[in-house]
Scaffold this motif. Sequence first.
Motif, PDB file in Angstrom:
ATOM      1  N   UNK A 196      -6.634   2.522   6.606  1.00 37.24           N
ATOM      2  CA  UNK A 196      -5.875   1.270   6.683  1.00 37.24           C
ATOM      3  C   UNK A 196      -6.191   0.493   5.442  1.00 37.24           C
ATOM      4  N   UNK A 197      -6.244  -0.938   5.695  1.00 41.19           N
ATOM      5  CA  UNK A 197      -6.733  -1.914   4.746  1.00 41.19           C
ATOM      6  C   UNK A 197      -5.260  -2.025   3.752  1.00 41.19           C
ATOM      7  N   UNK A 198      -5.292  -3.228   3.166  1.00 41.04           N
ATOM      8  CA  UNK A 198      -4.046  -3.411   2.177  1.00 41.04           C
ATOM      9  C   UNK A 198      -3.857  -2.436   1.182  1.00 41.04           C
ATOM     10  N   UNK A 199      -2.735  -1.713   0.719  1.00 40.52           N
ATOM     11  CA  UNK A 199      -2.790  -0.935  -0.049  1.00 40.52           C
ATOM     12  C   UNK A 199      -1.596  -0.709  -1.012  1.00 40.52           C
ATOM     13  N   UNK A 200      -1.453  -0.204  -2.082  1.00 45.56           N
ATOM     14  CA  UNK A 200      -0.491  -0.294  -2.947  1.00 45.56           C
ATOM     15  C   UNK A 200      -0.354   0.861  -3.739  1.00 45.56           C
ATOM     16  N   UNK A 201       0.606   1.113  -4.797  1.00 44.02           N
ATOM     17  CA  UNK A 201       0.610   2.404  -5.440  1.00 44.02           C
ATOM     18  C   UNK A 201       0.630   1.742  -7.072  1.00 44.02           C
ATOM     19  N   UNK A 202       0.372   2.668  -7.886  1.00 40.18           N
ATOM     20  CA  UNK A 202       0.777   2.348  -9.442  1.00 40.18           C
ATOM     21  C   UNK A 202       1.370   3.722  -9.949  1.00 40.18           C
TER      22      UNK A 202
END
Length: 328
Positions: A196-202
């Motif tokens: 979990x926790x805020x996540x994002x991609x590059x």
Amino acid sequence: MEKTAKLYIVVPCYNEEAVLGETAKQMRDIMLKMLDDNLIAYNSKIVFVDDGSIDSTWKMIDTLTRQDNIFAGIKLSHNAGHQNAVYGGLMTVMDDCDCAISIDADLQDDIQVIPEMVKKFLNGYDVVYGVRNKRTTDTVFKRTTAVLFYRLMRLMGVNLVFNHADFRLMSRRAIKALSEYPERNLFLRGMVPTVGFPSTCVYYDRNERFAGKSKYPLKKMLSFAFDGITSFSVTPIRLIATMGAIACVIAIIMAVYTLVEKISGNTSAGWASMMLSIWFIGGVQLLSLGLIGEYIGKVYKEIKRRPRYIVEAYINNQNKFTSHTFDD
Ligand code: UDP
Ligand code: MG
């Protein structure tokens, strides 16, 4: 004060003498650049995890750490496998870092996106996945098997980030949360999304292996995929129960058919009883296996002892709120 992060880059290395020198050089350059740009703290490090190599990998790591203390090394006592090496590295640096990035040693993942990952971290993301845009540099075989792999995993109900391997940034609290997963069969790319926790991609383009050979031949890849499915999903067990249910339905249809044939006298002796019992017993057996499987599935979930929940924040409970700020 400007925000900076104490970053550790964790690099698993198994017989990587052919690439290590170049990898170290390029990673050091990017670290220095990030230092210049005030993205990372001065005591950030590149940590090589030697996964029981039998070539001169460890000697090279040793030399590197003497030349520049931006480098650090961990030597595993035997070849524990890629996932365990990454995990071992993360667990070692966990208490000392603000965030850590895991990346392969072969420069297939574009290290140029590392600053972007750190920026996302500084902007509040706990997990930043490195995602490959296209796989033109991989062989057709590798590409097809990879797509099949993701399809199969999705079919089995395992939540994966598409085209993401083990190139990712994790914040300290995300790594701490991961450390609460005591399971032995590691499948990090399946486990991390469940943290979990805020996540994002590059996004980046995947390069060819800089030098040396892939340590993931087909056999290892298949067993990795199989591991992924069996450590995450009880769908295969459910399939047995489904097959049992289908066989039972067929048994009913066959029963009607058999009786009709029997009554119209088209059958030889013994055929009706054979037909009835085969389908009936088969269906009952499969259903029972599926039922036992359900219990095994439960046992298997229990013994993994994963945390039931992970707290992201406490409000009005200062002493429990252990998260750190970067301004101090
Ligand atoms: N690796 C490892 N232990 C192993 C196999 C591989 O630490 O038992 C490391 C390897 O040194 C590399 C990374 O895991 O840094 C990925 O391996 P590789 O590039 O051979 O896999 P591929 O990219 O071909 O899937
Ligand atoms: Mg590789």
